[in-house]
Design a protein around this motif. Structure first.
Motif, mmCIF file in Angstrom:
data_model
loop_
_atom_site.group_PDB
_atom_site.id
_atom_site.type_symbol
_atom_site.label_atom_id
_atom_site.label_comp_id
_atom_site.label_asym_id
_atom_site.label_seq_id
_atom_site.Cartn_x
_atom_site.Cartn_y
_atom_site.Cartn_z
ATOM 1 N N MET A 24 0.727 -1.258 0.065
ATOM 2 C CA MET A 24 -0.106 0.383 0.153
ATOM 3 C C MET A 24 0.701 1.500 0.104
ATOM 4 O O MET A 24 0.558 2.297 0.082
ATOM 5 N N ILE A 25 1.766 1.770 0.668
ATOM 6 C CA ILE A 25 2.735 2.552 0.376
ATOM 7 C C ILE A 25 2.793 3.166 -0.785
ATOM 8 O O ILE A 25 2.905 4.681 -0.753
ATOM 9 N N PRO A 26 3.002 2.646 -2.028
ATOM 10 C CA PRO A 26 3.252 3.326 -3.346
ATOM 11 C C PRO A 26 1.921 4.491 -3.632
ATOM 12 O O PRO A 26 1.533 5.006 -3.539
ATOM 13 N N GLU A 31 -1.332 9.234 -3.007
ATOM 14 C CA GLU A 31 -1.973 10.284 -3.013
ATOM 15 C C GLU A 31 -2.040 11.494 -1.558
ATOM 16 O O GLU A 31 -2.310 12.651 -1.928
ATOM 17 N N ILE A 32 -0.651 11.470 -1.156
ATOM 18 C CA ILE A 32 -0.529 12.076 -0.266
ATOM 19 C C ILE A 32 -0.232 13.471 -0.682
ATOM 20 O O ILE A 32 -0.061 14.263 -0.711
ATOM 21 N N GLU A 33 1.030 12.779 -1.968
ATOM 22 C CA GLU A 33 2.103 14.051 -2.426
ATOM 23 C C GLU A 33 1.041 14.993 -3.476
ATOM 24 O O GLU A 33 0.528 15.720 -3.901
ATOM 25 N N SER A 34 -0.680 14.084 -4.022
ATOM 26 C CA SER A 34 -0.829 14.721 -5.291
ATOM 27 C C SER A 34 -1.928 15.403 -4.071
ATOM 28 O O SER A 34 -2.224 16.301 -4.661
ATOM 29 N N HIS A 35 -2.534 15.442 -3.421
ATOM 30 C CA HIS A 35 -2.949 16.902 -2.620
ATOM 31 C C HIS A 35 -1.888 16.864 -1.678
ATOM 32 O O HIS A 35 -2.534 18.658 -0.853
ATOM 33 N N GLY A 36 -1.084 17.480 -1.543
ATOM 34 C CA GLY A 36 -0.007 17.953 -0.490
ATOM 35 C C GLY A 36 -0.361 17.852 0.864
ATOM 36 O O GLY A 36 0.064 18.960 1.669
#
Length: 191
Positions: A24-26, A31-36
């Motif tokens: 799940m990590i990738p 998701e975290i990067e796309s939303h900042g």
């Protein structure tokens, strides 16, 4: 609005993740990067914290990201979002699993999924290694790394990794003890 983003992002992670937490990590990182919501170093800290705390890595990560992005309610919503698909799928699959357990199509499906899981876990290892072994946030450019090898590599982290790997593989030291020792070494090296 952020609550809906957290919920749907973690529902997506829970729905499309096969192979457990490391696979799940990738997806979580994307998701975290796309939303900042978090930086790369904060994301690696999440993985470390999620590994040290009881419970599945996905649930721990969702709780931490949700809390960091939107407080306690965000943590609850993100955790519910990541767990919901699993609960629904288990309820549906459990009804039919034993009936179709030995079906050739079922076996072929899982045979095809296994290599992807290995790839996702390897991708997670690369993500963590990139943040742990380099002193600065660099673009993964091999020529830059080779030219500036002595300046970009965090040799203390590489030493902790090497000692930990040897202790875990060769001497079969308990992983929990190794986490504690590595944490102490990190504190010692920081001062």
């Amino acid at each position: 609005m952020i609550y809906l983003q957290l919920f749907f992002s973690f529902v997506k992670i829970g729905l499309f993740s096969f192979g457990g937490g490391y696979a799940m990590i990738p997806l979580i990182q994307k998701e975290i990067e796309s939303h900042g919501w978090l930086s790369a170093s904060e994301f690696v800290d999440i993985i470390a914290i999620a590994e040290m705390t009881p419970g599945p890595i996905a649930v721990n990560s969702a709780t931490f990201v949700g809390y960091k992005a939107a407080g306690v309610l965000g943590g609850i919503i993100a955790t519910f979002g990541v767990a919901l698909p699993s609960v629904v799928l288990v309820l549906i699959v459990s009804r039919y699993f034993f009936r179709f357990q030995d079906h050739p199509l079922n076996k072929m499906l899982f045979y095809g999924i296994r290599p992807v899981i290995v790839g996702l876990i390897f991708s997670a290892a690369v993500i963590v290694a990139q943040t742990a072994f380099f002193k600065e946030d660099i673009v993964f450019n091999l020529s830059y790394i080779l030219k500036n090898f002595l300046y970009v590599i965090n040799f203390k982290s590489v030493l902790i990794f090497t000692v930990s790997l040897i202790c875990l593989v060769k001497f079969k030291i308990n992983p929990i003890l190794m986490i504690i020792i590595a944490g102490i070494l990190g504190v010692v090296f920081a001062f």
